[in-house]
Design a protein around this motif. Structure first.
Motif, PDB file in Angstrom:
ATOM      1  N   GLY A   1     -70.336  -9.351   6.702  1.00 32.89           N
ATOM      2  CA  GLY A   1     -70.065 -10.610   6.170  1.00 32.89           C
ATOM      3  C   GLY A   1     -71.516 -10.997   5.106  1.00 32.89           C
ATOM      4  O   GLY A   1     -72.000 -11.352   4.434  1.00 32.89           O
ATOM      5  N   SER A   2     -73.024 -10.937   6.357  1.00 31.72           N
ATOM      6  CA  SER A   2     -74.021 -11.013   5.993  1.00 31.72           C
ATOM      7  C   SER A   2     -74.523 -10.382   4.761  1.00 31.72           C
ATOM      8  O   SER A   2     -75.219 -10.681   4.193  1.00 31.72           O
ATOM      9  CB  SER A   2     -75.403 -11.038   6.971  1.00 31.72           C
ATOM     10  OG  SER A   2     -75.284 -10.062   7.044  1.00 31.72           O
ATOM     11  N   PHE A   3     -73.851  -8.892   4.489  1.00 36.23           N
ATOM     12  CA  PHE A   3     -74.184  -8.309   4.378  1.00 36.23           C
ATOM     13  C   PHE A   3     -73.568  -7.833   2.377  1.00 36.23           C
ATOM     14  O   PHE A   3     -73.685  -7.261   1.307  1.00 36.23           O
ATOM     15  CB  PHE A   3     -73.950  -6.292   4.514  1.00 36.23           C
ATOM     16  CG  PHE A   3     -75.192  -6.287   5.584  1.00 36.23           C
ATOM     17  CD1 PHE A   3     -76.614  -6.209   4.973  1.00 36.23           C
ATOM     18  CD2 PHE A   3     -74.979  -5.879   6.803  1.00 36.23           C
ATOM     19  CE1 PHE A   3     -77.991  -6.225   6.565  1.00 36.23           C
ATOM     20  CE2 PHE A   3     -76.270  -5.504   7.646  1.00 36.23           C
ATOM     21  CZ  PHE A   3     -77.416  -5.893   6.920  1.00 36.23           C
ATOM     22  N   GLY A   4     -72.576  -8.802   2.814  1.00 33.87           N
ATOM     23  CA  GLY A   4     -71.590  -8.809   1.541  1.00 33.87           C
ATOM     24  C   GLY A   4     -70.646  -8.277   0.915  1.00 33.87           C
ATOM     25  O   GLY A   4     -69.961  -8.218   0.647  1.00 33.87           O
ATOM     26  N   LEU A   5     -69.692  -8.392   2.205  1.00 35.93           N
ATOM     27  CA  LEU A   5     -68.573  -7.306   2.600  1.00 35.93           C
ATOM     28  C   LEU A   5     -67.752  -8.286   2.990  1.00 35.93           C
ATOM     29  O   LEU A   5     -67.963  -9.352   4.384  1.00 35.93           O
ATOM     30  CB  LEU A   5     -68.067  -6.055   3.460  1.00 35.93           C
ATOM     31  CG  LEU A   5     -67.531  -5.743   3.611  1.00 35.93           C
ATOM     32  CD1 LEU A   5     -67.329  -5.039   2.204  1.00 35.93           C
ATOM     33  CD2 LEU A   5     -67.507  -4.789   4.830  1.00 35.93           C
ATOM     34  N   PRO A   6     -66.621  -8.862   2.356  1.00 37.75           N
ATOM     35  CA  PRO A   6     -65.886 -10.017   2.979  1.00 37.75           C
ATOM     36  C   PRO A   6     -64.485  -9.773   3.386  1.00 37.75           C
ATOM     37  O   PRO A   6     -64.423  -8.341   3.231  1.00 37.75           O
ATOM     38  CB  PRO A   6     -65.150 -10.548   1.942  1.00 37.75           C
ATOM     39  CG  PRO A   6     -66.245 -10.244   0.568  1.00 37.75           C
ATOM     40  CD  PRO A   6     -66.487  -8.744   1.140  1.00 37.75           C
ATOM     41  N   THR A   7     -64.278  -9.179   4.577  1.00 32.04           N
ATOM     42  CA  THR A   7     -63.046  -9.025   5.726  1.00 32.04           C
ATOM     43  C   THR A   7     -61.980  -9.899   6.018  1.00 32.04           C
ATOM     44  O   THR A   7     -61.886 -11.231   5.185  1.00 32.04           O
ATOM     45  CB  THR A   7     -63.442  -9.142   7.064  1.00 32.04           C
ATOM     46  OG1 THR A   7     -64.173 -10.012   7.641  1.00 32.04           O
ATOM     47  CG2 THR A   7     -64.475  -7.715   6.547  1.00 32.04           C
ATOM     48  N   THR A   8     -61.131  -8.858   5.926  1.00 30.52           N
ATOM     49  CA  THR A   8     -59.470 -10.108   6.768  1.00 30.52           C
ATOM     50  C   THR A   8     -58.599  -9.593   7.496  1.00 30.52           C
ATOM     51  O   THR A   8     -59.397  -8.546   8.064  1.00 30.52           O
ATOM     52  CB  THR A   8     -58.284  -9.954   5.312  1.00 30.52           C
ATOM     53  OG1 THR A   8     -57.243 -10.757   5.272  1.00 30.52           O
ATOM     54  CG2 THR A   8     -57.983  -8.386   4.814  1.00 30.52           C
ATOM     55  N   ILE A   9     -58.567 -10.406   8.674  1.00 33.34           N
ATOM     56  CA  ILE A   9     -57.629 -10.393   9.521  1.00 33.34           C
ATOM     57  C   ILE A   9     -55.993 -10.185   9.789  1.00 33.34           C
ATOM     58  O   ILE A   9     -55.215 -10.748   8.963  1.00 33.34           O
ATOM     59  CB  ILE A   9     -58.178 -11.323  10.450  1.00 33.34           C
ATOM     60  CG1 ILE A   9     -59.486 -11.576  10.721  1.00 33.34           C
ATOM     61  CG2 ILE A   9     -57.422 -10.853  12.302  1.00 33.34           C
ATOM     62  CD1 ILE A   9     -59.659 -12.108  12.309  1.00 33.34           C
ATOM     63  N   GLU A  10     -55.349  -8.698   9.960  1.00 37.30           N
ATOM     64  CA  GLU A  10     -54.098  -8.275  10.020  1.00 37.30           C
ATOM     65  C   GLU A  10     -53.490  -8.418  11.007  1.00 37.30           C
ATOM     66  O   GLU A  10     -53.953  -8.812  12.436  1.00 37.30           O
ATOM     67  CB  GLU A  10     -53.708  -7.649   8.751  1.00 37.30           C
ATOM     68  CG  GLU A  10     -54.507  -7.788   7.837  1.00 37.30           C
ATOM     69  CD  GLU A  10     -54.001  -6.257   6.773  1.00 37.30           C
ATOM     70  OE1 GLU A  10     -53.040  -5.090   6.980  1.00 37.30           O
ATOM     71  OE2 GLU A  10     -53.895  -5.676   5.850  1.00 37.30           O
ATOM     72  N   GLN A  11     -52.140  -8.594  10.961  1.00 38.89           N
ATOM     73  CA  GLN A  11     -51.463  -8.632  12.764  1.00 38.89           C
ATOM     74  C   GLN A  11     -51.941  -7.825  13.719  1.00 38.89           C
ATOM     75  O   GLN A  11     -52.155  -6.380  12.664  1.00 38.89           O
ATOM     76  CB  GLN A  11     -49.657  -8.386  12.027  1.00 38.89           C
ATOM     77  CG  GLN A  11     -48.665  -8.443  12.858  1.00 38.89           C
ATOM     78  CD  GLN A  11     -47.574  -8.000  13.024  1.00 38.89           C
ATOM     79  OE1 GLN A  11     -47.617  -7.716  11.230  1.00 38.89           O
ATOM     80  NE2 GLN A  11     -46.261  -8.128  13.512  1.00 38.89           N
ATOM     81  N   GLY A  12     -51.732  -7.453  14.689  1.00 45.28           N
ATOM     82  CA  GLY A  12     -52.725  -7.221  15.629  1.00 45.28           C
ATOM     83  C   GLY A  12     -54.070  -7.283  15.775  1.00 45.28           C
ATOM     84  O   GLY A  12     -54.439  -6.630  16.733  1.00 45.28           O
ATOM     85  N   GLY A  13     -54.697  -8.022  15.007  1.00 48.75           N
ATOM     86  CA  GLY A  13     -55.674  -8.319  15.060  1.00 48.75           C
ATOM     87  C   GLY A  13     -56.221  -7.574  14.031  1.00 48.75           C
ATOM     88  O   GLY A  13     -58.034  -7.299  13.983  1.00 48.75           O
TER      89      GLY A  13
END
Length: 412
Positions: free
Chosen positions: A94-106
């Motif tokens: 995230g600090s380098f500019g990559l948004p992430t998302t958490i899906e089912q099962g983690g």
């Protein structure tokens, strides 16, 4: 000699995969005064990263546990889950500019759901921080010299004060996998444990695979030796050419390829025992007529081709009237449905493997720094170590966390 070598660097990373690029970026972003270079044997970096997670790149998993890791260095993975947990990896990206998302099962993915987004953000930051990347540069040997290590390549010699080996293993050779660095490490004195393909289809012997090829079913699969269950997984099972596939099978592949005389047992009605299937048969047979066939008994329970395979394995003619099915025949069919056996043929074909089991053993690496216990200033991370994980983000988590640990020690 090294002092006048234009290829002399403070830190050299051998391997431009997930752990190598991550380590290079972490070192350079924290200390821009250090000269950092990545040496990659193929024509471009991050090729294997692009195919992870079916092209979506499952970065990590917030539900990872130590039990999901294997090998002589699995205790390092347990340590790293605490020292560099999944949330830290998420925060760093995230600090380098990559948004992430958490899906089912983690499962954690880039928000774009595209692996190229991960590689793009790594390459962008590597460029901005001035990390030098040399592609088509295969390291043929490593030798310790005063103050660092000399690396011989066809493009010339390099000298690194600190060196990180992040070459990965033999898995996915089409993406440029190269294990010749293991030979170099072995010549230096490091042990290399046997290498096996894992997270891959399991080759089996069965007369039914040709007819069932391409079929997908929900099932519980178990690796069995001497009629004792070694490990079980549940999920979508796929029948393939001479093999069983699917994530549930992938998670059995490490053991299947390292053990002899094993079978895979498939329960096609998870949660049901043979007696439970017999109860289903009893209810269904009350509604069927005497001239209905054995194939009719399985209609609605399985696809036609799978029904025929189950009946044949049970010694029952599909056209047999159900009125002629005795208790022994029904018992055999119920047992087959809940315990359909396939003989495992262990193999060392890495072409369809996602990960390599084996590598430099844990007793030769300091888990707190990832530094070689034999050579100061030489670090070994990721898949080059004898540690591999199950499907679901475990392997990339280990790759990033081990790279983070090595980078942190170099910067200390």
């Amino acid at each position: 000699m090294e002092r006048n070598n234009p290829n002399k660097k403070d830190v050299i990373i051998i391997g431009g995969g997930a752990s190598g690029l991550f380590a290079a970026l972490l070192v350079k972003s924290e200390n821009e005064n250090l000269s950092v270079a990545v040496l990659e044997s193929s024509d471009r970096v991050g090729r294997k990263l692009l195919v992870t997670g079916n092209g979506r790149c499952n970065l990590t998993n917030v539900n990872l546990t130590p039990e999901m890791y294997h090998g002589s260095f699995k205790y390092c993975a347990e340590h790293l889950l605490k020292a560099c947990p999944p949330q830290k990896i998420i925060d760093i990206f995230g600090s380098f500019g990559l948004p992430t998302t958490i899906e089912q099962g983690g499962l954690v993915y880039p928000r774009t759901k595209q692996a190229n987004s991960v590689l793009d953000i790594l390459r962008l930051n590597l460029k901005n921080y001035g990390v030098e990347i040399y592609t088509g540069t295969k390291v043929n040997s490593i030798s310790a010299h005063r103050g660092g290590y000399q690396l011989k390549t066809a493009s010339g010699d390099f000298f690194g004060n600190k060196v990180i080996v992040a070459t990965g293993g033999k898995a996915a050779p089409s993406t440029g996998a190269d294990v010749s660095i293991f030979e170099a490490l072995n010549k230096m004195g490091h042990t290399i444990t046997p290498l096996y393909p894992t997270l891959c289809p399991v080759t089996v012997k069965s007369p039914y695979l040709k007819a069932l090829k391409g079929l997908r079913v929900k099932a519980k699969v178990s690796l069995v030796k001497d009629n004792r269950v070694i490990k079980s997984e549940s999920g979508e099972l796929q029948f393939a050419d001479n093999a069983l596939s699917g994530i549930c099978v992938f998670n059995l592949s490490r053991l299947a390829n390292t053990m002899d005389n094993t079978e895979i047992s498939v329960n096609l009605y998870e949660g049901f025992s043979a007696s439970g299937i017999l109860t289903l048969f009893d209810k269904k047979m009350r509604r069927l007529k005497g001239n209905n066939t054995a194939e009719d008994l399985l209609t609605g329970m399985f696809s036609k081709m799978l029904s025929l395979a189950l009946l044949k394995e049970s010694g029952i003619l599909p056209s047999s009237p159900i009125s002629e099915l005795d208790k022994n025949s029904l018992n055999n069919l119920a047992e087959t449905i809940t315990d359909f056996r396939f003989t495992v043929l262990p193999h060392k074909d890495f072409s369809k493997a996602q990960v390599t089991a084996g590598g430099v053993p844990g007793n030769e690496i300091d888990m707190f720094t990832m530094e070689s216990k034999l050579f100061r200033g030489l670090y070994i991370v990721g898949e080059a170590t004898d540690c591999d994980g199950d499907c679901g983000g475990a392997n990339l988590q280990y790759a990033f966390a081990s790279a983070y640990t090595a980078a942190k020690d170099i910067l200390s």
